[in-house]
Enzyme design. Sequence first.
Site, PDB file in Angstrom:
ATOM      1  N   LYS A  42       0.827  -1.212   0.000  1.00  0.00           N
ATOM      2  CA  LYS A  42       0.000   0.000   0.000  1.00  0.00           C
ATOM      3  C   LYS A  42       0.859   1.260   0.000  1.00  0.00           C
ATOM      4  O   LYS A  42       0.483   2.278  -0.599  1.00  0.00           O
ATOM      5  CB  LYS A  42      -0.958   0.014   1.188  1.00  0.00           C
ATOM      6  CG  LYS A  42      -1.987   1.136   1.021  1.00  0.00           C
ATOM      7  CD  LYS A  42      -3.011   1.210   2.105  1.00  0.00           C
ATOM      8  CE  LYS A  42      -3.997   2.338   1.786  1.00  0.00           C
ATOM      9  NZ  LYS A  42      -4.897   2.651   2.912  1.00  0.00           N
TER      10      LYS A  42
ATOM     11  N   SER B 160      -5.640  11.712   1.308  1.00  0.00           N
ATOM     12  CA  SER B 160      -5.949  12.149   2.675  1.00  0.00           C
ATOM     13  C   SER B 160      -4.913  13.130   3.229  1.00  0.00           C
ATOM     14  O   SER B 160      -5.266  14.082   3.939  1.00  0.00           O
ATOM     15  CB  SER B 160      -6.058  10.935   3.598  1.00  0.00           C
ATOM     16  OG  SER B 160      -4.830  10.218   3.644  1.00  0.00           O
TER      17      SER B 160
END
Length: 327
Positions: free
Chosen positions: A183, A273
């Site tokens: 990730k 984010s």
Amino acid sequence: MKIGVVGCGALGSYYGGMLSRSGHQVHFLLRSNAALIRERGVSILSPAGDFRFHPECAEQPEDIGVCDGVLIGLKTTANEAFARLLPALVGPQTAVLTLQNGLGNEEALERLFPAEQILGGLCFVCLNRLEAGVVHHLAHGRISLGEFRRPPLPRTHEFAAAFRQAGVPCEVSENLERAHWEKLVWNIPFNGLGVASAAGLEALRAGQIQPGCALQPCLTTDQLLADPDWLEWVQALMREVIAAANGLGLGVSLDLEERHLASTRSMGPYRASTLVDFERGQPLELAALFLEPLRRARAAGVPVPRLEALCAVLRALDRDQGGSGNA
């Protein structure tokens, strides 16, 4: 299951909502807006269908008590609150699942609870919190779930099945550490460059921000991909992260770069984010997302010059808006 959600922003609200809708008893631990959520519930706006749910709400963990599972969706900048927020929710049989970004979160939990109670989940999802109690789900939603410091157990598959029954695609990872690095191959370039684009390419190339540098608007994922110079940085950072993971013996596939690029192109103009945090003047998740991966790459003897330059620029930007710069 009785599930406590700690960190009820976009991530915690979305996954807590999906579990609540499928019949689980979901409790939100809220620092603010508890009265509002009790009255209005939480609305999830999604291309898969909008819905609203009404979780049990508490402002103190003791008012929730011991849960079967605890979902942690806090920003990693709030990890120092673990000792205050979590013990009242966790009994000897409680599974503690962190859905946070980056590295080091499971280790922070291990200082409070036995390793065998800890799981990690990697969330591949596009979410934005529009206001208190309103979350916009733009795309994706898959979770990769794994055990901390050990291979999957029957309970790992049970939790994955609970997510799938709630409509969340969920796979079980045989190696949680490898899944974290996979990730990071996405998070480091798109979260990092989205913020660093405010300082510009010259600052990145120099690994520092010149005094008096005028900041530019941050770039969304589609803008990073559309510009050849920024795309070159995206790809170079992806390759450095893959090399660092493989220097640690994790066996990350080289074709992950192309797979991440393809999935990102399908997102459209997404604001990662960390970019959203930066634009709101909030502290950046530097330690977990950038500095700890850099530390581990160096410890493995893998050269990561682009990551070093990115970390230097992000530290400077974080300091300039009142963050610690070193998290």
